[in-house]
Design a protein around this motif. Structure first.
Motif, PDB file in Angstrom:
ATOM      1  N   ASN A  84      21.161  71.197 114.939  1.00  0.00           N
ATOM      2  CA  ASN A  84      20.337  70.574 113.905  1.00  0.00           C
ATOM      3  C   ASN A  84      19.814  71.590 112.888  1.00  0.00           C
ATOM      4  OD1 ASN A  84      19.711  67.506 114.659  1.00  0.00           O
ATOM      5  ND2 ASN A  84      19.913  68.676 116.546  1.00  0.00           N
ATOM      6  N   HIS A  85      19.059  72.572 113.340  1.00  0.00           N
ATOM      7  CA  HIS A  85      18.398  73.466 112.394  1.00  0.00           C
ATOM      8  C   HIS A  85      19.307  74.582 111.883  1.00  0.00           C
ATOM      9  CE1 HIS A  85      14.700  71.321 112.970  1.00  0.00           C
ATOM     10  NE2 HIS A  85      14.828  71.436 114.274  1.00  0.00           N
ATOM     11  N   HIS A  86      20.099  75.179 112.755  1.00  0.00           N
ATOM     12  CA  HIS A  86      21.051  76.175 112.259  1.00  0.00           C
ATOM     13  C   HIS A  86      22.098  75.496 111.379  1.00  0.00           C
ATOM     14  CE1 HIS A  86      20.310  79.641 115.354  1.00  0.00           C
ATOM     15  NE2 HIS A  86      19.189  79.049 114.984  1.00  0.00           N
ATOM     16  N   GLY A  87      22.550  74.338 111.804  1.00  0.00           N
ATOM     17  CA  GLY A  87      23.523  73.602 111.000  1.00  0.00           C
ATOM     18  C   GLY A  87      22.963  73.214 109.650  1.00  0.00           C
ATOM     19  N   ASN A 208      14.977  70.165  97.252  1.00  0.00           N
ATOM     20  CA  ASN A 208      15.714  70.784  98.353  1.00  0.00           C
ATOM     21  C   ASN A 208      14.969  71.980  98.927  1.00  0.00           C
ATOM     22  OD1 ASN A 208      18.747  69.814  98.899  1.00  0.00           O
ATOM     23  ND2 ASN A 208      18.212  69.352  96.781  1.00  0.00           N
ATOM     24  N   LEU A 209      14.281  72.732  98.100  1.00  0.00           N
ATOM     25  CA  LEU A 209      13.474  73.845  98.607  1.00  0.00           C
ATOM     26  C   LEU A 209      12.360  73.333  99.511  1.00  0.00           C
ATOM     27  CD1 LEU A 209      13.149  76.091  95.422  1.00  0.00           C
ATOM     28  CD2 LEU A 209      14.225  76.748  97.588  1.00  0.00           C
ATOM     29  N   GLU A 210      11.724  72.249  99.113  1.00  0.00           N
ATOM     30  CA  GLU A 210      10.657  71.680  99.932  1.00  0.00           C
ATOM     31  C   GLU A 210      11.211  71.135 101.245  1.00  0.00           C
ATOM     32  OE1 GLU A 210       6.633  69.063  99.301  1.00  0.00           O
ATOM     33  OE2 GLU A 210       8.367  68.585  98.055  1.00  0.00           O
ATOM     34  N   ALA A 211      12.377  70.488 101.189  1.00  0.00           N
ATOM     35  CA  ALA A 211      13.000  69.971 102.407  1.00  0.00           C
ATOM     36  C   ALA A 211      13.390  71.104 103.345  1.00  0.00           C
ATOM     37  CB  ALA A 211      14.230  69.136 102.051  1.00  0.00           C
ATOM     38  N   PHE A 212      13.875  72.202 102.763  1.00  0.00           N
ATOM     39  CA  PHE A 212      14.240  73.346 103.599  1.00  0.00           C
ATOM     40  C   PHE A 212      13.003  73.951 104.247  1.00  0.00           C
ATOM     41  CE2 PHE A 212      14.687  77.943 104.135  1.00  0.00           C
ATOM     42  CZ  PHE A 212      15.649  77.943 105.126  1.00  0.00           C
ATOM     43  N   GLU A 213      11.915  74.077 103.499  1.00  0.00           N
ATOM     44  CA  GLU A 213      10.695  74.623 104.076  1.00  0.00           C
ATOM     45  C   GLU A 213      10.214  73.765 105.245  1.00  0.00           C
ATOM     46  OE1 GLU A 213       6.607  76.260 102.186  1.00  0.00           O
ATOM     47  OE2 GLU A 213       6.788  74.069 102.243  1.00  0.00           O
ATOM     48  N   LYS A 214      10.277  72.462 105.090  1.00  0.00           N
ATOM     49  CA  LYS A 214       9.854  71.558 106.162  1.00  0.00           C
ATOM     50  C   LYS A 214      10.726  71.751 107.399  1.00  0.00           C
ATOM     51  CE  LYS A 214       8.938  66.678 107.143  1.00  0.00           C
ATOM     52  NZ  LYS A 214       8.958  65.283 106.598  1.00  0.00           N
ATOM     53  N   ASP A 215      12.030  71.857 107.204  1.00  0.00           N
ATOM     54  CA  ASP A 215      12.938  72.075 108.328  1.00  0.00           C
ATOM     55  C   ASP A 215      12.687  73.436 108.964  1.00  0.00           C
ATOM     56  OD1 ASP A 215      15.637  71.144 109.703  1.00  0.00           O
ATOM     57  OD2 ASP A 215      15.871  73.265 109.211  1.00  0.00           O
ATOM     58  N   LEU A 216      12.423  74.450 108.136  1.00  0.00           N
ATOM     59  CA  LEU A 216      12.168  75.797 108.648  1.00  0.00           C
ATOM     60  C   LEU A 216      10.928  75.815 109.536  1.00  0.00           C
ATOM     61  CD1 LEU A 216      12.928  78.857 108.536  1.00  0.00           C
ATOM     62  CD2 LEU A 216      11.324  79.045 106.618  1.00  0.00           C
ATOM     63  N   HIS A 217       9.882  75.094 109.124  1.00  0.00           N
ATOM     64  CA  HIS A 217       8.659  75.058 109.923  1.00  0.00           C
ATOM     65  C   HIS A 217       8.926  74.482 111.321  1.00  0.00           C
ATOM     66  CE1 HIS A 217       5.765  75.131 106.218  1.00  0.00           C
ATOM     67  NE2 HIS A 217       6.331  76.298 106.470  1.00  0.00           N
ATOM     68  N   LYS A 218       9.685  73.405 111.364  1.00  0.00           N
ATOM     69  CA  LYS A 218       9.997  72.811 112.669  1.00  0.00           C
ATOM     70  C   LYS A 218      10.899  73.733 113.482  1.00  0.00           C
ATOM     71  CE  LYS A 218      11.808  68.676 114.941  1.00  0.00           C
ATOM     72  NZ  LYS A 218      12.417  67.335 114.764  1.00  0.00           N
ATOM     73  N   HIS A 219      11.879  74.317 112.828  1.00  0.00           N
ATOM     74  CA  HIS A 219      12.821  75.248 113.456  1.00  0.00           C
ATOM     75  C   HIS A 219      12.071  76.399 114.112  1.00  0.00           C
ATOM     76  CE1 HIS A 219      16.496  78.100 112.564  1.00  0.00           C
ATOM     77  NE2 HIS A 219      16.119  78.160 113.821  1.00  0.00           N
ATOM     78  N   VAL A 220      11.189  77.038 113.354  1.00  0.00           N
ATOM     79  CA  VAL A 220      10.432  78.179 113.872  1.00  0.00           C
ATOM     80  C   VAL A 220       9.460  77.744 114.966  1.00  0.00           C
ATOM     81  CG1 VAL A 220       8.741  79.955 113.275  1.00  0.00           C
ATOM     82  CG2 VAL A 220      10.687  79.528 111.758  1.00  0.00           C
ATOM     83  N   HIS A 221       8.856  76.582 114.797  1.00  0.00           N
ATOM     84  CA  HIS A 221       7.945  76.077 115.834  1.00  0.00           C
ATOM     85  C   HIS A 221       8.671  75.907 117.168  1.00  0.00           C
ATOM     86  CE1 HIS A 221       5.374  73.421 118.151  1.00  0.00           C
ATOM     87  NE2 HIS A 221       6.341  72.520 118.158  1.00  0.00           N
ATOM     88  N   LEU A 222       9.850  75.300 117.153  1.00  0.00           N
ATOM     89  CA  LEU A 222      10.580  75.065 118.395  1.00  0.00           C
ATOM     90  C   LEU A 222      10.935  76.374 119.096  1.00  0.00           C
ATOM     91  CD1 LEU A 222      13.007  72.172 117.336  1.00  0.00           C
ATOM     92  CD2 LEU A 222      10.947  72.004 118.739  1.00  0.00           C
ATOM     93  N   GLU A 223      11.206  77.399 118.310  1.00  0.00           N
ATOM     94  CA  GLU A 223      11.559  78.692 118.911  1.00  0.00           C
ATOM     95  C   GLU A 223      10.310  79.482 119.322  1.00  0.00           C
ATOM     96  OE1 GLU A 223      15.827  79.244 116.605  1.00  0.00           O
ATOM     97  OE2 GLU A 223      14.305  80.796 116.387  1.00  0.00           O
ATOM     98  N   ASN A 224       9.404  79.698 118.364  1.00  0.00           N
ATOM     99  CA  ASN A 224       8.234  80.540 118.646  1.00  0.00           C
ATOM    100  C   ASN A 224       7.309  79.963 119.708  1.00  0.00           C
ATOM    101  OD1 ASN A 224       9.145  82.185 116.592  1.00  0.00           O
ATOM    102  ND2 ASN A 224       7.191  82.296 115.529  1.00  0.00           N
ATOM    103  N   ASN A 225       7.085  78.652 119.650  1.00  0.00           N
ATOM    104  CA  ASN A 225       6.057  78.038 120.488  1.00  0.00           C
ATOM    105  C   ASN A 225       6.593  77.386 121.760  1.00  0.00           C
ATOM    106  OD1 ASN A 225       4.100  78.760 118.578  1.00  0.00           O
ATOM    107  ND2 ASN A 225       4.417  76.878 117.419  1.00  0.00           N
ATOM    108  N   ILE A 226       7.903  77.157 121.826  1.00  0.00           N
ATOM    109  CA  ILE A 226       8.459  76.500 123.020  1.00  0.00           C
ATOM    110  C   ILE A 226       9.572  77.333 123.655  1.00  0.00           C
ATOM    111  CG2 ILE A 226       9.566  74.420 123.930  1.00  0.00           C
ATOM    112  CD1 ILE A 226       8.245  72.816 121.714  1.00  0.00           C
ATOM    113  N   LEU A 227      10.659  77.540 122.932  1.00  0.00           N
ATOM    114  CA  LEU A 227      11.836  78.181 123.516  1.00  0.00           C
ATOM    115  C   LEU A 227      11.561  79.614 123.974  1.00  0.00           C
ATOM    116  CD1 LEU A 227      14.895  78.041 124.160  1.00  0.00           C
ATOM    117  CD2 LEU A 227      15.299  78.919 121.847  1.00  0.00           C
ATOM    118  N   PHE A 228      11.015  80.427 123.106  1.00  0.00           N
ATOM    119  CA  PHE A 228      10.842  81.846 123.427  1.00  0.00           C
ATOM    120  C   PHE A 228       9.870  82.077 124.580  1.00  0.00           C
ATOM    121  CE2 PHE A 228      12.068  83.255 118.837  1.00  0.00           C
ATOM    122  CZ  PHE A 228      13.383  82.882 119.084  1.00  0.00           C
TER     123      PHE A 228
END
Length: 239
Positions: A84-87, A208-228
């Motif tokens: 999802n997020h890398h794609g 598109n920049l705003e949509a990317f920022e929104k996706d980036l926030h979720k992407h980083v949250h899933l890694e920093n706060n859960i996965l890692f």
């Protein structure tokens, strides 16, 4: 939604991702800056924390469905992030880059900030692609090895990077850099608000920049706060 004052914004979003929409509304960082309490995050932005608590309470009363990412297995979460997020990043960033280049060329004389946006985004684009590659080649396969070792009741082989915390620290630093770059772009674009003379491509760029920022926030949250954190904990348990 019952929120204890000592909990961090990252923990709150980890338990119920619906809270992200509230923090986004008030422009409170729940991914890279997810280690702050609501009071600390609000103080930095000059916001009354009671407004945020009230919005979260109303969100809890709405009773809408929440995604329990925190309950997913680590290997499934890795696949979700990659698919999802890398794609999304790999598909969207080249498209945004074309928009940014075209808009800076056509409108840069009247809106000089577009050149800065294009320059900042070009560096961000390259950094993120390099970041995704490192996660997919080095860190994520190791996390899957940890899951497999747990399932088989064995100990994982020691990686070249010694322990998961080492590449994770690097990934988190790069997350911070990406977040800072998007914050600069947000400010340069006046919160992604196109001027009255903006053409369709200009507006598409900001959307598109705003949509990317929104996706980036979720992407980083899933890694920093859960996965890692869970990967580090699992590795310690296995060893």
């Amino acid at each position: 939604m019952n929120i204890a004052e000592e909990r961090t914004v990252g923990e709150i979003v980890k338990d119920d991702y619906r809270a992200a929409q509230v923090f986004q509304q008030y422009k409170l960082d729940f991914c890279c800056g997810g280690n702050r309490t609501i009071e600390e995050a609000c103080a930095k932005k000059g916001i009354d924390p009671q407004e945020v608590y009230q919005a979260l309470e109303q969100l809890g009363q709405a009773g809408s469905k929440k995604d329990n990412y925190d309950q997913w297995s680590l290997d499934f979460l890795v696949d979700y992030i990659v698919n999802n997020h890398h794609g999304f990043s790999r598909n969207k960033l080249p498209e945004i880059g074309k928009y940014a280049k075209k808009v800076a060329k056509v409108h840069g004389d009247r809106h000089e900030e577009l050149h800065d946006i294009y320059h900042e985004f070009t560096m961000l684009h390259a950094d993120i692609f390099n970041h995704l590659d490192k996660e997919e080649r080095i860190l994520f396969p190791y996390i899957k090895e940890l899951v497999e070792a747990e399932e088989n009741g064995t100990k994982p082989d020691k990686p070249d990077f010694e322990e998961a915390a080492n590449p994770i620290a690097m990934m988190e630093d790069e997350h911070d850099e990406a977040g800072s770059s998007m914050e600069k772009i947000r400010k340069l674009s006046n919160d992604f608000t196109p001027p009255e003379d903006a053409c369709t491509t200009y507006r598409l760029l900001f959307e598109n920049l705003e949509a990317f920022e929104k996706d980036l926030h979720k992407h980083v949250h899933l890694e920093n706060n859960i996965l890692f954190p869970k990967a580090i904990e699992l590795e310690q348990q296995l060893n």
